[in-house]
Design a protein around this motif. Structure first.
Motif, PDB file in Angstrom:
ATOM      1  N   GLU A 134      -9.303   2.020  -1.672  1.00 14.75           N
ATOM      2  CA  GLU A 134      -9.161   2.988  -0.279  1.00 14.75           C
ATOM      3  C   GLU A 134     -10.153   1.767   0.659  1.00 14.75           C
ATOM      4  OE1 GLU A 134      -7.024   5.152   0.426  1.00 14.75           O
ATOM      5  OE2 GLU A 134      -6.537   5.808  -1.206  1.00 14.75           O
ATOM      6  N   SER A 176      -8.690   0.738  10.160  1.00 18.19           N
ATOM      7  CA  SER A 176      -7.483   0.789  11.184  1.00 18.19           C
ATOM      8  C   SER A 176      -6.320   0.435  10.092  1.00 18.19           C
ATOM      9  CB  SER A 176      -7.717   0.000  12.376  1.00 18.19           C
ATOM     10  OG  SER A 176      -8.734   0.491  13.259  1.00 18.19           O
ATOM     11  N   ARG A 199      -5.302   3.249   7.777  1.00 20.68           N
ATOM     12  CA  ARG A 199      -4.707   4.465   8.377  1.00 20.68           C
ATOM     13  C   ARG A 199      -3.579   4.137   8.957  1.00 20.68           C
ATOM     14  NH1 ARG A 199      -8.361   8.731   9.294  1.00 20.68           N
ATOM     15  NH2 ARG A 199      -9.665   8.696   7.549  1.00 20.68           N
ATOM     16  N   PHE A 200      -3.324   2.950   9.376  1.00 18.75           N
ATOM     17  CA  PHE A 200      -1.884   2.413   9.954  1.00 18.75           C
ATOM     18  C   PHE A 200      -1.048   2.487   9.029  1.00 18.75           C
ATOM     19  CE2 PHE A 200       1.359  -0.759  10.889  1.00 18.75           C
ATOM     20  CZ  PHE A 200       1.828  -0.218  11.915  1.00 18.75           C
ATOM     21  N   SER A 201      -1.218   1.627   7.675  1.00 19.57           N
ATOM     22  CA  SER A 201      -0.335   1.329   6.340  1.00 19.57           C
ATOM     23  C   SER A 201      -0.224   2.742   5.793  1.00 19.57           C
ATOM     24  CB  SER A 201      -1.147   0.460   5.626  1.00 19.57           C
ATOM     25  OG  SER A 201      -2.220   0.956   5.175  1.00 19.57           O
ATOM     26  N   ARG A 202      -0.898   3.576   5.717  1.00 18.07           N
ATOM     27  CA  ARG A 202      -0.578   4.951   5.023  1.00 18.07           C
ATOM     28  C   ARG A 202       0.474   5.773   5.913  1.00 18.07           C
ATOM     29  NH1 ARG A 202      -5.564   7.045   4.419  1.00 18.07           N
ATOM     30  NH2 ARG A 202      -6.025   5.602   2.865  1.00 18.07           N
ATOM     31  N   ARG A 203       0.261   5.461   7.278  1.00 24.03           N
ATOM     32  CA  ARG A 203       0.777   6.576   8.071  1.00 24.03           C
ATOM     33  C   ARG A 203       2.291   5.957   8.391  1.00 24.03           C
ATOM     34  NH1 ARG A 203      -2.543   9.434  12.457  1.00 24.03           N
ATOM     35  NH2 ARG A 203      -3.541  10.146  10.429  1.00 24.03           N
ATOM     36  N   TYR A 204       2.301   4.664   8.897  1.00 27.63           N
ATOM     37  CA  TYR A 204       3.513   4.227   9.526  1.00 27.63           C
ATOM     38  C   TYR A 204       4.304   2.937   8.547  1.00 27.63           C
ATOM     39  CZ  TYR A 204       1.202   6.318  13.407  1.00 27.63           C
ATOM     40  OH  TYR A 204       0.650   7.084  14.363  1.00 27.63           O
ATOM     41  N   LYS A 261       8.289   3.182   3.499  1.00 26.06           N
ATOM     42  CA  LYS A 261       8.245   3.214   1.867  1.00 26.06           C
ATOM     43  C   LYS A 261       9.646   3.028   1.250  1.00 26.06           C
ATOM     44  CE  LYS A 261       4.394   5.439   1.395  1.00 26.06           C
ATOM     45  NZ  LYS A 261       3.280   4.988   0.596  1.00 26.06           N
TER      46      LYS A 261
END
Length: 458
Positions: free
Chosen positions: A74, A129, A132-137, A140
């Motif tokens: 992480e 940043s 957070r960006f890669s996890r959310r946007y 998949k």
């Protein structure tokens, strides 16, 4: 069915590196703005950048050593903050030392201090940043599985407990109805229902567990997907790609014939042997004085020889005598395999094991060619005989020289000598044997440093 799969890690790691280089330059620019209370001239900026270039290499190595390019970790939690602070501090200290020793270079004490502060803040902000960006946007990649077993269940658990490569388990076809309990209720036995799920979920990757067990109707149904943007992959290849180990229970003799090519690595073996000789000679010279102190501490702490020697199996099952500084008591010792927190380990031995200092005598084993710095852990002959009866393909780990450290040792897991844990170790060992390269060896080297600094000894 296509066998190769392009790594999804390297493009992301390269992206992280490129942005990090930009952050290194931006931190210098901001340090100059604060130091000179204004925007620096282009000439001053690039002049200082040239002077800082060697230190940037130090910082990049420090970042790599601190696992800042390991995308399985992480980038927005407290452990990352600690690793980042440590890597910036180490890079700053080495940079200060470099500027101090180079009399011809500038000695930017204030700028270096400002630079380190800005570098820490900017690196944290950018990596936070990114995480957070890669996890959310980031989208998949919907993945379907044909055939469901324990290996598939392990993969799905890894994906759903913290995916780092952008996959999503979308559909499961279980013709036999033998899915593990963890996936019960998520599978379908009907081909039409499976193809409908593939269509609805936008599946672009189909992983086939056992193509030899597929019915003729299922084969034809999968063939219909060829016209769509769907890629097919064998389960062992996807498992290796995602978890970076080999699923021993799903491979066969043909897998070894297709994937293990030792003759094609002749140049690599020559380079590795040259590095082993050079490094072992250097370390033997550097460790001469510390070895005398270690020997004295061993003699004063417990009775027995300073150096412990034991038969091990090397490449092609050749026997050799491994050498280590003794870390265990001799009295009452059955010399059974060491367990975690083994009471036979002395206080001095525990310290030596923690920092791998007990392995200094193995430089001699490396120098004479019995071992390498990197490779599978060498085991006792009687233990090998026992384990190869219980674990398929266990003896294949003897295709290469054993090492002081290896892919298994830096996996982040403690593996005891039990059959269950040895099975897990073999998965990592086979991955290393298949993918041996200078780049992988360098990665293992830096991960070993992190293991020594951040974890308890064996």
């Amino acid at each position: 069915m296509r066998k190769k799969m392009r790594s999804a890690r390297r493009p992301r790691q390269f992206f992280l590196l490129v942005v990090d280089i930009g952050v290194l330059l931006l931190a210098l620019f901001l340090a100059l703005v604060v130091r000179h209370r204004g925007v620096p001239s282009e000439q001053l900026l690039w002049s200082l950048a040239a002077s800082f270039l060697p230190s940037w290499l130090i910082w990049i190595v420090s970042f790599y050593t601190a696992d800042l390019y390991n995308i399985e970790r992480e980038f927005d939690d407290l452990p990352f903050l600690g690793r980042l602070f440590g890597s910036v501090a180490v890079g700053g200290l080495f940079s200060a030392l470099m500027f101090y020793l180079d009399n011809k270079a500038i000695n930017p004490k204030t700028i270096l201090a400002l630079y380190s502060g800005f570098l820490f803040a900017l690196m944290w902000l950018w990596r936070f940043s990114y995480a957070r960006f890669s996890r959310r946007y980031l989208p998949k990649r919907a993945t379907a599985f044909v055939g469901v077993d324990d290996t598939v269940a392990e993969l799905v658990a890894a994906i759903e407990n913290g995916d780092h490569l952008g996959y999503e388990a979308a559909a499961f076809l279980d013709e036999k109805g033998s899915a593990p309990a963890a996936l019960k209720g998520r599978t379908v036995r009907n081909r039409e229902s499976f193809l409908e799920a593939v269509e609805q979920r936008g599946v672009s990757l189909v992983v086939v567990a056992d193509e030899g067990a597929l019915s003729e109707k299922t084969r034809r149904a999968l063939m219909d997907l060829i016209e769509r943007p769907v890629r097919f992959l064998r389960l062992p290849d996807f498992y290796e790609h995602y978890l970076r180990k080999i699923p021993v229970g799903t491979i066969n003799d043909l897998w070894f014939l297709e994937n293990i090519d030792l003759t094609g690595k002749a140049r690599y073996r020559i380079l590795k042997r040259g590095a082993d000789i050079a490094l072992s000679l250097i370390l033997l010279a550097v460790c001469l004085a510390p070895s005398i102190l270690i020997a004295l501490a061993i003699v004063l702490s417990s009775r027995g020889p300073v150096v412990f020697m034991q038969d091990r199996l090397g490449r092609a099952a050749r026997r050799f005598r491994i050498m280590k500084f003794r870390t265990m008591r001799v009295a009452g010792n059955t010399f059974a395999p060491t367990e975690e927190r083994d009471p036979r380990v002395t206080a001095v031995g525990s310290f030596l094991r923690r920092f791998r200092l007990d392995e200094i005598p193995q430089m001699v084993n490396i120098l004479v060619g019995e071992m390498s710095f990197i490779g599978p852990r060498p085991e006792r002959p009687e233990l090998v005989q026992e384990l190869e009866r219980a674990i398929p393909y266990y003896r294949q780990r003897l295709l290469v020289k054993p090492g002081i450290t290896g892919w298994d040792q830096v996996s982040g897991e403690y593996h005891s000598p039990s059959v269950e844990d040895t099975y897990k170790k073999l998965q990592y060992d086979l991955y290393y044997i298949k993918n041996m390269s200078i780049l992988l060896d360098v990665s293992i080297f830096f991960k070993t440093i992190m293991t020594m600094l951040g974890r308890k000894g064996r």
